[in-house]
Each structure stands twice: as structure tokens, then as C-alpha cells.
Design a protein around this motif. Sequence first.
Motif, PDB file in Angstrom:
ATOM      1  N   UNK A 186       0.824  -1.205   0.000  1.00 14.56           N
ATOM      2  CA  UNK A 186       0.000   0.000   0.000  1.00 14.56           C
ATOM      3  C   UNK A 186       0.860   1.258   0.000  1.00 14.56           C
ATOM      4  N   UNK A 187       1.926   1.253   0.806  1.00 12.02           N
ATOM      5  CA  UNK A 187       2.805   2.415   0.861  1.00 12.02           C
ATOM      6  C   UNK A 187       3.517   2.651  -0.466  1.00 12.02           C
ATOM      7  N   UNK A 188       3.826   1.580  -1.192  1.00 11.73           N
ATOM      8  CA  UNK A 188       4.543   1.708  -2.457  1.00 11.73           C
ATOM      9  C   UNK A 188       3.718   2.416  -3.527  1.00 11.73           C
ATOM     10  N   UNK A 189       2.412   2.496  -3.340  1.00 14.51           N
ATOM     11  CA  UNK A 189       1.542   3.176  -4.296  1.00 14.51           C
ATOM     12  C   UNK A 189       1.462   4.675  -4.045  1.00 14.51           C
ATOM     13  N   UNK A 190       2.124   5.172  -3.015  1.00 15.59           N
ATOM     14  CA  UNK A 190       1.955   6.564  -2.601  1.00 15.59           C
ATOM     15  C   UNK A 190       2.334   7.562  -3.687  1.00 15.59           C
ATOM     16  N   UNK A 191       3.390   7.277  -4.444  1.00 17.14           N
ATOM     17  CA  UNK A 191       3.844   8.237  -5.451  1.00 17.14           C
ATOM     18  C   UNK A 191       2.811   8.423  -6.553  1.00 17.14           C
ATOM     19  N   UNK A 192       2.237   7.333  -7.046  1.00 14.56           N
ATOM     20  CA  UNK A 192       1.251   7.479  -8.120  1.00 14.56           C
ATOM     21  C   UNK A 192      -0.028   8.114  -7.593  1.00 14.56           C
ATOM     22  N   UNK A 193      -0.385   7.822  -6.342  1.00 16.89           N
ATOM     23  CA  UNK A 193      -1.554   8.475  -5.752  1.00 16.89           C
ATOM     24  C   UNK A 193      -1.322   9.985  -5.671  1.00 16.89           C
ATOM     25  N   UNK A 194      -0.131  10.382  -5.222  1.00 18.80           N
ATOM     26  CA  UNK A 194       0.183  11.808  -5.123  1.00 18.80           C
ATOM     27  C   UNK A 194       0.153  12.470  -6.499  1.00 18.80           C
ATOM     28  N   UNK A 195       0.676  11.783  -7.505  1.00 17.15           N
ATOM     29  CA  UNK A 195       0.661  12.329  -8.868  1.00 17.15           C
ATOM     30  C   UNK A 195      -0.765  12.582  -9.345  1.00 17.15           C
ATOM     31  N   UNK A 196      -1.638  11.620  -9.129  1.00 12.22           N
ATOM     32  CA  UNK A 196      -3.027  11.769  -9.573  1.00 12.22           C
ATOM     33  C   UNK A 196      -3.733  12.870  -8.786  1.00 12.22           C
ATOM     34  N   UNK A 197      -3.481  12.947  -7.500  1.00  8.19           N
ATOM     35  CA  UNK A 197      -4.108  13.985  -6.690  1.00  8.19           C
ATOM     36  C   UNK A 197      -3.612  15.379  -7.067  1.00  8.19           C
TER      37      UNK A 197
END
Length: 204
Positions: A186-197
Motif C-alpha cells: 500500500x505504501x509503495x503506491x503513494x507516489x502514483x496516488x500523489x501524482x493523480x491527486x
Amino acid sequence: MPAQESKDETPARVPMTAESIEAVTVGEVPRLDGPVTLREYDPRWPEAFAREAARIRAALAATPHELEHAGSTSVPGLTAKPVVDMVLTVPDPGDEEAYVPALERIGFRLAIREPEWYEHRVLRKQDLGPGADSANLHVFPRGCAEVTRMLLFRDRLRAHPDDRDLYARTKQALAARTWTHMQNYADAKSDVVAEIMERAAREG
């Protein structure tokens, strides 16, 4: 005292270590020690949410609350783990006696306690029925910034297939790797989540 509706002083979430995962886990820490299994979108996921939401609302009828379907199973067309993520807001998640016993009576179990991060609690339930293996019920205070972020991310993916597909590709690539704990994935997805946000913020 009830939890505050604005918690600007709460630090941003950072990747969790094995020690921090153990510190917030109630009971034994579950280990993954392998890849993550994703499934193609299943239209039974929102049906599982609707069934469980009705039970939760009935159990908490005497407690002011709001409940939303969140996470990947709430986005049509998105691959996901067959785990239904739900977001529950109550006046004070730290007052566990106000809601945890009622949820335990319908099959939920307190699994995570994070008082320093928005008083976050997670309760889990197994065997939700056809198509859904389990549920994660995230509990936050009313007006919590993290709830707003989670629902904005959900709505962004629902409305923008390009971001949904980017997120899906990232998840599939990460899922193929070996992880000690599900939280590490779950933590490894943080960068793409931040990019989309960030893209959502720029576009208003």
C-alpha cells in the motif's frame, strides 16, 4: 473530548516500518511474504458494500455516523484485491466503546489502532459473500482531511479513465513483487496516488 474536526497538526502519512506496523496492530501482525493477488473488477463488490453498509447503519443507529465505499473496489473497471474498503466517520474514534462493541456483534474485529493519525481505527470482517473475501472498515472523525482525500481520489478515478488505468498499471506492477506486509504494498503506491491527486488539484 470528541476528536477535533480539523487536525492540521496531524503529520502526513509516511511509509511504515515493521516496527510501526507492529505498534498499531491489535493482536498478531499478519504477514504476506509474497505477491499481492489482484482480480478484475467485479460488479458484486458494490453489492457487497451495500449489504454490509445496511448492517453497519443498523448496528450504529444510535450513533451519529456517515459511511462511504472507498478504495479500488469502489471504482468500476479497476482491478483490485477482493477486499471492500469502507470509510466510517463517528464523533470520536478514540471512544471505542461507542461503536466497536456494536460492530463486533455483526462480525467485525478491531485490527488497527492509530491514535496519533486522525485517531484512525480499522476493523476487519471476513467472508462477505460472493465476490468479496473481506472488508476493511476505516474509522475517522467527522470532518477529517484524510476522508476528504480518500473520497476525492475515488471520485477522480471514477471520472477519469486515464488516471484509473495509470493506477491499475502501477498496482499490477507492484503486486507482482514480494512484500513482507500488505501495508508495504500500500505504501509503495503513494507516489502514483500523489501524482493523480496533484493533477486533480491543478484541474480544480
